[in-house]
Write a protein that holds these residues in place. Structure first.
Motif, PDB file in Angstrom:
ATOM      1  N   LEU A  75      15.974  21.591 -88.469  1.00 33.67           N
ATOM      2  CA  LEU A  75      17.547  22.388 -88.358  1.00 33.67           C
ATOM      3  C   LEU A  75      17.189  23.798 -88.086  1.00 33.67           C
ATOM      4  N   LYS A  76      16.090  24.357 -89.041  1.00 30.91           N
ATOM      5  CA  LYS A  76      15.837  25.835 -88.743  1.00 30.91           C
ATOM      6  C   LYS A  76      15.445  26.049 -87.361  1.00 30.91           C
ATOM      7  N   LEU A  77      14.604  25.450 -86.955  1.00 25.15           N
ATOM      8  CA  LEU A  77      13.768  25.462 -85.441  1.00 25.15           C
ATOM      9  C   LEU A  77      15.035  25.561 -84.412  1.00 25.15           C
ATOM     10  N   ALA A  78      16.129  24.462 -84.683  1.00 23.87           N
ATOM     11  CA  ALA A  78      17.128  24.376 -83.776  1.00 23.87           C
ATOM     12  C   ALA A  78      17.983  25.546 -84.017  1.00 23.87           C
ATOM     13  N   GLN A  79      18.169  26.272 -84.961  1.00 26.08           N
ATOM     14  CA  GLN A  79      19.061  27.297 -85.039  1.00 26.08           C
ATOM     15  C   GLN A  79      18.491  28.621 -84.482  1.00 26.08           C
ATOM     16  N   GLU A  80      16.912  28.620 -84.383  1.00 32.47           N
ATOM     17  CA  GLU A  80      16.268  29.722 -83.768  1.00 32.47           C
ATOM     18  C   GLU A  80      16.417  29.675 -82.383  1.00 32.47           C
ATOM     19  N   HIS A  81      16.643  28.570 -81.830  1.00 28.58           N
ATOM     20  CA  HIS A  81      16.675  28.326 -80.203  1.00 28.58           C
ATOM     21  C   HIS A  81      18.044  28.050 -79.652  1.00 28.58           C
ATOM     22  N   ASP A  82      19.014  28.346 -80.741  1.00 26.89           N
ATOM     23  CA  ASP A  82      20.501  27.978 -80.146  1.00 26.89           C
ATOM     24  C   ASP A  82      20.687  28.911 -78.949  1.00 26.89           C
ATOM     25  N   ARG A 135      18.007  30.577 -77.364  1.00 26.54           N
ATOM     26  CA  ARG A 135      16.546  30.922 -76.533  1.00 26.54           C
ATOM     27  C   ARG A 135      16.357  29.803 -75.623  1.00 26.54           C
ATOM     28  N   ASP A 136      16.725  28.557 -76.136  1.00 27.58           N
ATOM     29  CA  ASP A 136      16.336  27.229 -75.381  1.00 27.58           C
ATOM     30  C   ASP A 136      16.999  26.100 -75.797  1.00 27.58           C
ATOM     31  N   VAL A 137      18.273  26.010 -75.213  1.00 29.31           N
ATOM     32  CA  VAL A 137      19.153  24.848 -75.646  1.00 29.31           C
ATOM     33  C   VAL A 137      18.393  23.610 -75.644  1.00 29.31           C
ATOM     34  N   VAL A 138      17.404  23.273 -74.811  1.00 24.39           N
ATOM     35  CA  VAL A 138      16.781  21.938 -74.865  1.00 24.39           C
ATOM     36  C   VAL A 138      16.010  21.821 -76.174  1.00 24.39           C
ATOM     37  N   ILE A 139      15.457  22.652 -76.567  1.00 24.02           N
ATOM     38  CA  ILE A 139      14.770  22.807 -77.820  1.00 24.02           C
ATOM     39  C   ILE A 139      15.702  22.470 -79.114  1.00 24.02           C
ATOM     40  N   ALA A 140      16.701  23.029 -79.157  1.00 23.77           N
ATOM     41  CA  ALA A 140      17.707  23.245 -80.211  1.00 23.77           C
ATOM     42  C   ALA A 140      18.393  21.767 -80.104  1.00 23.77           C
ATOM     43  N   TYR A 141      18.646  21.382 -78.885  1.00 26.03           N
ATOM     44  CA  TYR A 141      19.429  19.818 -78.785  1.00 26.03           C
ATOM     45  C   TYR A 141      18.675  18.826 -79.351  1.00 26.03           C
ATOM     46  N   TRP A 142      17.282  18.587 -78.917  1.00 28.73           N
ATOM     47  CA  TRP A 142      16.512  17.702 -79.233  1.00 28.73           C
ATOM     48  C   TRP A 142      16.065  17.893 -80.900  1.00 28.73           C
ATOM     49  N   ALA A 143      15.677  19.022 -81.491  1.00 34.69           N
ATOM     50  CA  ALA A 143      15.412  19.276 -82.678  1.00 34.69           C
ATOM     51  C   ALA A 143      16.394  18.793 -83.626  1.00 34.69           C
ATOM     52  N   ARG A 144      17.937  19.011 -83.428  1.00 30.42           N
ATOM     53  CA  ARG A 144      18.773  18.465 -83.999  1.00 30.42           C
ATOM     54  C   ARG A 144      18.912  17.102 -84.060  1.00 30.42           C
ATOM     55  N   LEU A 145      18.650  16.517 -82.842  1.00 33.99           N
ATOM     56  CA  LEU A 145      18.884  15.128 -82.656  1.00 33.99           C
ATOM     57  C   LEU A 145      17.769  14.345 -83.339  1.00 33.99           C
TER      58      LEU A 145
END
Length: 315
Positions: free
Chosen positions: A17-24, A26-36
């Motif tokens: 979740l922290k990685l996803a928040q950092e990429h919201d 920056r890179d929505v793809v990373i944020a999406y799959w991190a939360r998934l």
């Protein structure tokens, strides 16, 4: 979107979740799959308390919104494109951290870069079992993050690059590597094991000497804020001083090689649909990503899939 706080019972998904928040932003793809991936892990770990359910439902709602908002983004709607995107990002971040480590540019930025790379390799498990190279990179990145963190915390100077093999450390390798998956650089406390070496007889390259150019390397924050700043995988002349990707030592079976390189004869009158054309493009993208880190076998397999689809109209 504001998410409910993560309860202690779901601590195992906090770093995703922290990685996803950092990429919201920056890179929505990373944020999406991190939360998934966090959702998948969270559903398995959940004891169905109110706090857990509220957070998991919030993640579900966010994923649905993103899937609709970015319906044209193949790296969100298609797993092949998503896997290639995340693999390429994880590798570039890994190589950046490894280069800084070997040049003895130790600091919290290198710890964070190694650790973030390891978390990204965790997320790649969304798409199935990791390749041998990905498993090696993930284990090494988490070990390096914990090792450098502990050295800095104790006022010691880290040793750049891989440490010499040690039987006692090798026995602890699996246990500590698994523990690091739930330990962030901020609270890492265990002594890290030696990195996994696929070929124990292979000699490791000597660490490169500290840079004397006076150029200050970018911080992990700067790299993550702007993925375009991530360095490309090293070319041949750079590899002696950098990380050497895992290369299988087994020789290819002649029969298998013949099958891989067997020519595909186009079928007359084949009509390729728009969906099939998109699928073929995705295979080509995945092949290009594999070549970024010398995974020739995977590149060939995906190019063959694209050729077969375009030539015969079937997979």
């Amino acid at each position: 979107m504001e998410f409910p706080p993560c309860p202690p019972s779901l601590k195992s998904i906090q770093h995703f979740l922290k990685l996803a928040q950092e990429h919201d932003t920056r890179d929505v793809v990373i944020a999406y799959w991190a939360r998934l991936y966090a959702l998948q892990v969270g559903l398995k770990a959940s004891t169905q308390t109110g706090e857990e359910t509220k957070l998991l439902l919030g993640i579900m709602d966010w994923l649905e919104q993103m899937k609709k908002q970015y319906a044209e983004n193949e790296a969100i709607t298609n797993e092949v494109a998503a896997q290639a995107h995340i693999e390429n990002y994880a590798l570039k971040l890994f190589l950046y951290a490894d280069k800084q480590d070997r040049e003895e540019n130790f600091g919290k930025n290198v710890v964070k870069a190694f650790y973030s790379s390891g978390v990204l390799y965790d997320i790649l498990q969304t798409f199935g079992e990791l390749s041998e190279e990905a498993l090696h990179n993930r284990k090494y990145a988490k070990w390096k993050a914990a090792y450098i963190h502990n050295c800095l915390k104790n006022g010691e100077t880290p040793i750049p690059g891989p440490l010499p093999d040690d039987d006692d450390e090798a026995e602890l390798e699996g246990e500590n590597a698994n523990a690091s998956a739930d330990t962030s650089p901020e609270d890492a406390g265990a002594v890290a094991p030696a990195p996994y070496q696929p070929d124990p007889d292979a000699q490791q390259p000597a660490p490169s000497s500290p840079t004397t150019s006076g150029v200050v390397p970018p911080t992990a924050e700067e790299v993550l804020n702007n993925p375009n700043k991530l360095p490309s995988p090293p070319v041949d002349e750079e590899k002696p001083g950098g990380f050497v990707p895992y290369v299988p030592t087994a020789q290819p079976n002649p029969a298998t090689a013949a099958t891989i390189y067997q020519p595909i004869v186009p079928v007359a009158g084949v009509q390729i649909t728009p969906d099939q054309m998109i699928t073929a493009q995705k295979y080509c993208k995945y092949a290009g990503s594999a070549l970024n880190y010398d995974d020739v076998k995977t590149a060939i397999e995906n190019l063959q899939k694209a050729l077969k689809l375009l030539s015969t109209g079937s997979e």
